[in-house]
Design a protein around this motif. Sequence first.
Motif, short mmCIF file in Angstrom:
data_model
loop_
_atom_site.label_atom_id
_atom_site.label_comp_id
_atom_site.label_asym_id
_atom_site.label_seq_id
_atom_site.Cartn_x
_atom_site.Cartn_y
_atom_site.Cartn_z
N GLY A 147 0.78 -1.23 0.00
CA GLY A 147 0.00 0.00 0.00
C GLY A 147 0.81 1.28 0.00
N ASP A 148 2.11 1.19 -0.31
CA ASP A 148 2.94 2.40 -0.34
C ASP A 148 3.00 3.03 -1.73
N LYS A 149 2.43 2.34 -2.72
CA LYS A 149 2.41 2.86 -4.09
C LYS A 149 1.20 2.30 -4.83
N TYR A 150 0.90 2.91 -5.97
CA TYR A 150 -0.17 2.38 -6.81
C TYR A 150 0.17 2.66 -8.27
N VAL A 151 -0.47 1.92 -9.15
CA VAL A 151 -0.21 2.07 -10.58
C VAL A 151 -1.51 2.40 -11.30
N ALA A 152 -1.41 3.27 -12.29
CA ALA A 152 -2.54 3.63 -13.15
C ALA A 152 -2.14 3.35 -14.59
N VAL A 153 -3.07 2.73 -15.35
CA VAL A 153 -2.77 2.32 -16.72
C VAL A 153 -3.62 3.11 -17.70
N VAL A 154 -2.96 3.71 -18.68
CA VAL A 154 -3.63 4.37 -19.80
C VAL A 154 -3.10 3.72 -21.08
N ASN A 155 -3.97 2.98 -21.76
CA ASN A 155 -3.60 2.26 -22.98
C ASN A 155 -2.40 1.34 -22.73
N LYS A 208 0.57 2.39 -21.35
CA LYS A 208 1.50 3.03 -20.41
C LYS A 208 1.05 2.85 -18.96
N VAL A 209 2.04 2.64 -18.09
CA VAL A 209 1.79 2.51 -16.66
C VAL A 209 2.51 3.64 -15.93
N ASP A 210 1.77 4.37 -15.13
CA ASP A 210 2.37 5.36 -14.24
C ASP A 210 2.40 4.80 -12.84
N VAL A 211 3.55 4.88 -12.19
CA VAL A 211 3.71 4.42 -10.81
C VAL A 211 3.67 5.63 -9.89
N TYR A 212 2.75 5.62 -8.92
CA TYR A 212 2.58 6.74 -8.00
C TYR A 212 3.03 6.36 -6.59
N SER A 213 3.56 7.34 -5.88
CA SER A 213 3.87 7.18 -4.46
C SER A 213 2.65 7.60 -3.66
N LEU A 214 2.28 6.83 -2.63
CA LEU A 214 1.17 7.21 -1.76
C LEU A 214 1.49 8.51 -1.03
N GLU A 215 2.72 8.64 -0.57
CA GLU A 215 3.10 9.78 0.27
C GLU A 215 3.00 11.12 -0.46
N THR A 216 3.40 11.11 -1.73
CA THR A 216 3.43 12.38 -2.48
C THR A 216 2.33 12.48 -3.54
N ALA A 217 1.69 11.34 -3.85
CA ALA A 217 0.67 11.27 -4.92
C ALA A 217 1.23 11.73 -6.26
N SER A 218 2.55 11.62 -6.43
CA SER A 218 3.19 12.04 -7.69
C SER A 218 3.78 10.81 -8.39
N VAL A 219 4.00 10.94 -9.68
CA VAL A 219 4.53 9.84 -10.48
C VAL A 219 6.01 9.64 -10.17
N THR A 220 6.37 8.41 -9.81
CA THR A 220 7.77 8.08 -9.49
C THR A 220 8.40 7.19 -10.55
N GLY A 221 7.59 6.67 -11.46
CA GLY A 221 8.12 5.82 -12.52
C GLY A 221 7.11 5.65 -13.64
N MET A 222 7.61 5.34 -14.83
CA MET A 222 6.75 5.14 -15.99
C MET A 222 7.19 3.91 -16.75
N ILE A 223 6.21 3.15 -17.24
CA ILE A 223 6.48 1.95 -18.02
C ILE A 223 5.72 2.06 -19.34
#
Length: 358
Positions: free
Chosen positions: A174-182, A184-199
């Motif tokens: 529960g320290d991160k989450y991923v959102a998928v658009v088509n 692409k995957v964006d990896v978000y940090s729970l603490e900052t709610a900002s993108v920390t990685g992209m796939i």
Amino acid sequence: MAAVLEVIAGSYEQITFGYRVKTDDKKWTAKVNFTHHSHTASISAVAASERFVATGSKDETIQLYDMKKRTEHGALLHHDGTITCLEFYGSSHLLSGGEDGLVCVWSTKKWECLKSIKAHKGSVTSLSVHPSGKLALTVGTDKTLRTWNLITGRSAFIKNIKQNAHIIKWSPDGDKYVAVVNNKVDVYSLETASVTGMITNPTRISSLAFLNNSILAIAADDEVVRIRDLAKERWLCEFKAHETRVKAVDSFMMDDYCVMVTASNDGFIKMWKLYLKEELELPTLLGEVDTSARLTCLAVWKPSSVPSPVVSEQPASKATTSEEIAQEVSKSKRVRVAEEVILEDESKPKKKKKDAGI
């Protein structure tokens, strides 16, 4: 002793398949345990708890199957439009999302809709409940990612992601989450709610699963499953899983290895053995079964692995920012979903009856 395990799959042909998997041999075998044909349109979502299997469909209903009694348990009728996503939290609650933009919280005791939230202006495309039970994430066709405080039943904050995401998922810790658009995957940090990685995947992503807190299995509109290390930001391996596109992937730990389960348009459900070591080797096939149907979704029923949530005695959170929410989540362990919301909603009918009698 062999593990109790069933694989549940939904199909375009309106049928839900339940396969009991025999795991005590080197080669796993799967036999049909039940078929559930209560939908009148293709099945779009499936979820499993310790007691129930829930399926959602384009026929606008959620159908329930009692895994203990091995019988149909009725239908939930609240959404107007396709049921797009389903997720159990422990054995006490089911959350559903639909084309109508609603997220509904259901109690599994009496199967009441405890809370109906207008979550998005368009369809709800995906939802995910935080391991603590305090938060839920939703994405929809209004191009927003929304965080919900399940203690109060209200929106915590809204992020405009400028595109329609179709998958959202918390990591196991529960320290991160991923959102998928088509693709692409964006990896978000729970603490900052900002993108920390992209796939970036070669093709549109249809499903993904966390194998552990940092390793992600990605299925897409081709026959290949790719495995990514989020911490090291590199691909670990890829392998041809099916003859046609992979529609769904799920996973669970068993002894010292991870089991991946994949389902495809080719009709096959396959189970793969993977050791999550420093140098990852290609998965080996444990077993497979041909359903002869066009599969759409997948869930694993493994009652021994279902956690029992405990009720939090803490007051409702007033967090409104991503940092405050991260702090609230870290304060305590598992809580029952929407406990205060449940108490609030159950008290309302009593008040109405009292007023009506005056």
